[in-house]
Write a protein that holds these residues in place. Structure first.
Motif: not given
Length: 298
Positions: A17-21, A48-51, A54-55
């Motif tokens: 998760h980009f936000g939590r990271a 990464f595969e992102r939609d 999910s990531t």
């Protein structure tokens, strides 16, 4: 390879998760996203595969994660050793798992090198090898099974394992039990630590294993055992060291012994490490059968 980008990548891979990271790294999410795109550009690979929901890691991302962790740990170990050299200090740190006694070997090294600051570091199932990769320890006494990648390992001794259960448990009065007797028990530790139990456990065969309570130390595990939440399998020396009246330790007839090894970073060429290995082997040779004499806390 930019280590900062690698650290950013590992953070995203662990959180997925980009936000939590970004929050964990204390940077803005757009900055993190740009750094990951730059890393993908350098590697010419999608990580990464992102939609919208999910990531996930791509195969290339999974490979990078497997390689990045030891690389970052090695960089941290290098930083520690350089900082130590800059301070002009000489230290040697010995890691050890609960129940093991390392005093004799530590004192022997101190006697040979009076100017050397020899320290000890208590480890756990979760970090017994990590302390070698990141430089917190120069050598470490391991209890197998353990991930030995990147390590040199020297077998030292073996000791019996016992099952620890509440004092009022139905099996508590037995002189010994078998693995089959434990098939219906809930194991309060990583099943990988007891592969033999994993093969016969009812809760694993039926998919009924309960979520594991967050327990990292022997003391925490014994608290859960005493409360009736399950059982743990421990080496005899550990169970003996942490004796308490509300739990009992029972031998398991068909459970193989715990293997104790000394390990160190295979890439290091240190005369002090090799000297300590020889000392540890000498002290382990005097250990009594079924015990870890010659190994202890300082």
């Amino acid at each position: 390879m930019d280590l900062r980008k690698l650290r950013y990548f590992v953070a995203v891979a662990e959180h997925l998760h980009f936000g939590r990271a970004a929050a964990a790294l204390h940077i803005a999410q757009p900055v993190l996203s740009r750094q990951i795109r730059a890393l993908e550009g350098e590697l010419k690979a999608t990580l990464f595969e992102r939609d919208r929901r999910s990531t996930s890691l791509t195969p290339a991302g999974e490979q990078l994660l497997a390689d990045a962790r030891p690389l970052l740990a090695g960089a941290e170990a290098l930083r520690r050793r350089v900082a130590e050299a800059e301070r002009g200090s000489r230290t040697f740190t010995v890691g050890f798992m609960p129940g093991l006694i390392v005093t004799g070997a530590v004192r022997a090294l101190r006697a040979r090198h009076p100017q050397l600051d020899v320290t000890v570091l208590r480890t756990s199932w979760d970090d017994q090898t990590a302390v070698l990769h990141d430089g917190r320890a120069d050598v470490s006494y391991l209890r197998l099974p353990a991930d030995q990648r990147g390590l040199a390992v020297r077998p030292l001794l073996t000791e019996p394992r016992v099952v620890v259960m509440p004092a009022d448990h139905r099996l508590a009065g037995k002189e010994a039990v078998t693995l089959a007797d434990l098939a219906d028990e809930h194991l309060l530790q990583d099943p990988e630590a007891v592969p033999e139990w994993r093969d016969i456990a009812t809760e694993l065969r039926t998919g009924a294993r309960e979520p594991e309570p967050l327990v990292r130390t022997v003391e925490e595990k014994l608290e859960h055992v005493a409360a009736g939440r399950g059982v743990v399998v421990l080496p005899l020396s550990t169970a003996t060291f942490y004796t308490r009246p509300d739990v009992v330790a029972v031998p398991v007839r068909d459970l193989g012994p715990n293997h104790v090894c000394l390990a160190w970073d295979a890439a290091r060429r240190s005369r002090l490490v090799q000297e300590f290995v020889a000392i540890a082997e000498e002290h382990a040779a005097t250990a009594q059968p079924g015990a870890s004499a010659g190994l202890a806390h300082t």
